[in-house]
Write a protein that holds these residues in place. Structure first.
Motif, short mmCIF file in Angstrom:
data_model
loop_
_atom_site.label_atom_id
_atom_site.label_comp_id
_atom_site.label_asym_id
_atom_site.label_seq_id
_atom_site.Cartn_x
_atom_site.Cartn_y
_atom_site.Cartn_z
N VAL A 84 13.19 2.92 -6.21
CA VAL A 84 11.86 3.29 -5.72
C VAL A 84 11.14 2.03 -5.26
O VAL A 84 10.99 1.08 -6.04
CB VAL A 84 11.03 3.98 -6.82
N LEU A 85 10.72 2.00 -3.99
CA LEU A 85 9.89 0.89 -3.53
C LEU A 85 8.51 1.08 -4.13
O LEU A 85 7.78 2.01 -3.78
CB LEU A 85 9.82 0.85 -2.00
N THR A 86 8.19 0.19 -5.04
CA THR A 86 6.99 0.33 -5.87
C THR A 86 6.01 -0.79 -5.56
O THR A 86 6.41 -1.95 -5.38
CB THR A 86 7.38 0.28 -7.36
N VAL A 87 4.71 -0.45 -5.51
CA VAL A 87 3.68 -1.41 -5.11
C VAL A 87 2.48 -1.30 -6.06
O VAL A 87 2.36 -0.32 -6.80
CB VAL A 87 3.23 -1.15 -3.65
N PRO A 88 1.59 -2.30 -6.06
CA PRO A 88 0.40 -2.22 -6.92
C PRO A 88 -0.46 -1.00 -6.62
O PRO A 88 -0.49 -0.50 -5.48
CB PRO A 88 -0.35 -3.53 -6.59
N ALA A 89 -1.16 -0.54 -7.63
CA ALA A 89 -1.98 0.67 -7.49
C ALA A 89 -3.07 0.52 -6.45
O ALA A 89 -3.51 1.49 -5.83
CB ALA A 89 -2.59 1.03 -8.85
N GLY A 90 -3.54 -0.71 -6.23
CA GLY A 90 -4.61 -0.95 -5.27
C GLY A 90 -4.17 -0.95 -3.82
O GLY A 90 -5.01 -1.09 -2.92
N THR A 91 -2.91 -0.79 -3.58
CA THR A 91 -2.39 -0.77 -2.20
C THR A 91 -2.92 0.48 -1.49
O THR A 91 -2.75 1.60 -1.98
CB THR A 91 -0.85 -0.75 -2.20
N TYR A 101 2.22 1.23 5.72
CA TYR A 101 2.52 0.19 4.73
C TYR A 101 3.47 -0.85 5.34
O TYR A 101 3.27 -2.07 5.19
CB TYR A 101 3.15 0.79 3.48
N PHE A 102 4.50 -0.39 6.03
CA PHE A 102 5.46 -1.33 6.60
C PHE A 102 4.86 -2.13 7.75
O PHE A 102 5.22 -3.28 7.96
CB PHE A 102 6.72 -0.58 7.04
N GLU A 103 3.92 -1.54 8.47
CA GLU A 103 3.22 -2.29 9.50
C GLU A 103 2.40 -3.41 8.87
O GLU A 103 2.38 -4.55 9.36
CB GLU A 103 2.33 -1.37 10.33
N ALA A 107 13.42 -3.05 8.03
CA ALA A 107 11.99 -2.79 8.29
C ALA A 107 11.32 -3.89 9.10
O ALA A 107 10.17 -3.75 9.49
CB ALA A 107 11.26 -2.60 6.95
N GLY A 108 12.03 -5.00 9.32
CA GLY A 108 11.47 -6.09 10.10
C GLY A 108 10.35 -6.84 9.41
O GLY A 108 9.41 -7.31 10.05
N MET A 109 10.42 -6.95 8.08
CA MET A 109 9.38 -7.67 7.33
C MET A 109 9.98 -8.91 6.67
O MET A 109 11.21 -9.08 6.65
CB MET A 109 8.74 -6.75 6.29
#
Length: 324
Positions: free
Chosen positions: A129-136, A143-145, A176-178
């Motif tokens: 799972v791609l997981t991120v902070p809650a404030g995102t 998101y990927f942009e 994703a180009g990041m």
């Protein structure tokens, strides 16, 4: 008359001699406790899986099945122990890395997964799972942009160099180009702590770890690395839904044996373990641990090892990833 008797005696001796190999060939296996070696500590996902399998396998084999933890080197210490075993009563419950890229990532390890281990069965798989902070705030394609715009100002965390999470993130970066930078931690608990504190911007985590935090509102899930939605976390979209195409990445647990274990025993174990994991109660238990049941033949696991090794070896080569 004597000649006739003599011929009968000789015939009887020959018959007895010929029967000896058959007697030995029919010796019951296993003839003593079967040991499942796990390269991770008690309470870890591979350990829990091995212990869930031990009791029904013991009932099927009619011999005790003992789980033994040999912790260290990302499971490679245990894998090497299994590879060197010659007692015909030692097998291992292993993760992807032990059976695929271990030797490619670190040529110094003292076993070769492709040469020294025999695939038995793929037990269970799970996407990450791609997981991120809650404030995102951004999700999906947005998101990927944002990640692309942030370049190397963003970081991602993993439980260590060369782990599936690390290689998977490098694969995801290319798709994703990041360009976030890698921050390795001792383990996933530290990765989660860093996400909770927004010290890193993303990580690929097993569902069993990620979703407890996501459902509590402490983290957010962007997507799973399976080709479509997963039965393990059906509420989380696939990364393909966010525009990241042609990415399929899973972690998995599998059983392997030393090359010295006779093929008949390997096939018997594969059949029994596949039957065990497909039982409704066991299937539900494995799903509750964050996994979906596989239960393949030895050939099925061998094919999976070959395919995953090719993909991950290319990631290692392209990114010049070396062991610490």
């Amino acid at each position: 008359m004597r000649h006739v008797q003599r011929r009968h005696v000789i015939a009887a001796v020959i018959a007895m001699a010929c029967s000896v190999p058959t007697v030995f060939a029919q010796t019951a296996w296993p003839s003593k406790p079967l040991k499942i070696v796990v390269g991770f500590p008690a309470g870890s996902s591979p350990d829990l899986m091995a212990r869930a399998l031990a009791e029904p396998l013991q009932q099927a084999l009619g011999q005790p099945v003992v789980v033994e933890n040999k912790v260290g080197a990302g499971g490679n210490i245990a894998a090497a122990l299994v590879a060197r075993a010659t007692d015909d009563h030692t097998i291992g419950l292993m993760i992807n890395g032990n059976l695929t890229i271990a030797k490619i990532l670190n040529p110094a390890i003292n076993y070769d997964p492709l040469k020294d281990l025999t695939p038995v069965t793929l037990i269970a798989t799970s996407p990450l799972v791609l997981t991120v902070p809650a404030g995102t705030t951004a999700t999906g394609a947005a998101y990927f942009e944002a990640a692309r715009q942030s370049g190397d100002r963003w970081n991602y965390g993993t439980p260590g160099l060369g782990t599936v999470a690390h290689l998977g993130m490098e694969l995801l970066k290319a798709k994703a180009g990041m360009a976030p930078l890698h921050v390795p931690y001792p383990g996933n608990p530290q990765v989660i702590t860093a996400l909770l504190g927004a010290q890193i911007q993303m990580s690929l985590l097993p569902p069993g770890l990620a979703m407890a935090q996501v459902r509590a509102g402490k983290l957010k899930a962007i997507g799973v690395t399976s080709s479509g939605r997963s039965s393990v976390v059906p509420e989380v979209p696939s990364l393909a839904e966010a525009g990241v195409k042609d990415l399929q990445l899973e972690i998995w647990n599998a059983v392997a044996a030393p090359n010295s274990l006779p093929k008949a025993h390997v096939n018997r174990l594969a059949t029994l373990l596949a039957e065990i994991v497909r039982q409704p109660e066991m299937r539900q238990k494995i799903l509750a641990q964050g996994w979906q049941v596989a239960g393949t033949s030895p050939e099925g696991l061998a094919n999976r090892i070959q395919a995953d090794t090719a993909v991950m070896a290319e990631v290692i080569r392209k990114n010049n990833i070396k062991p610490n």
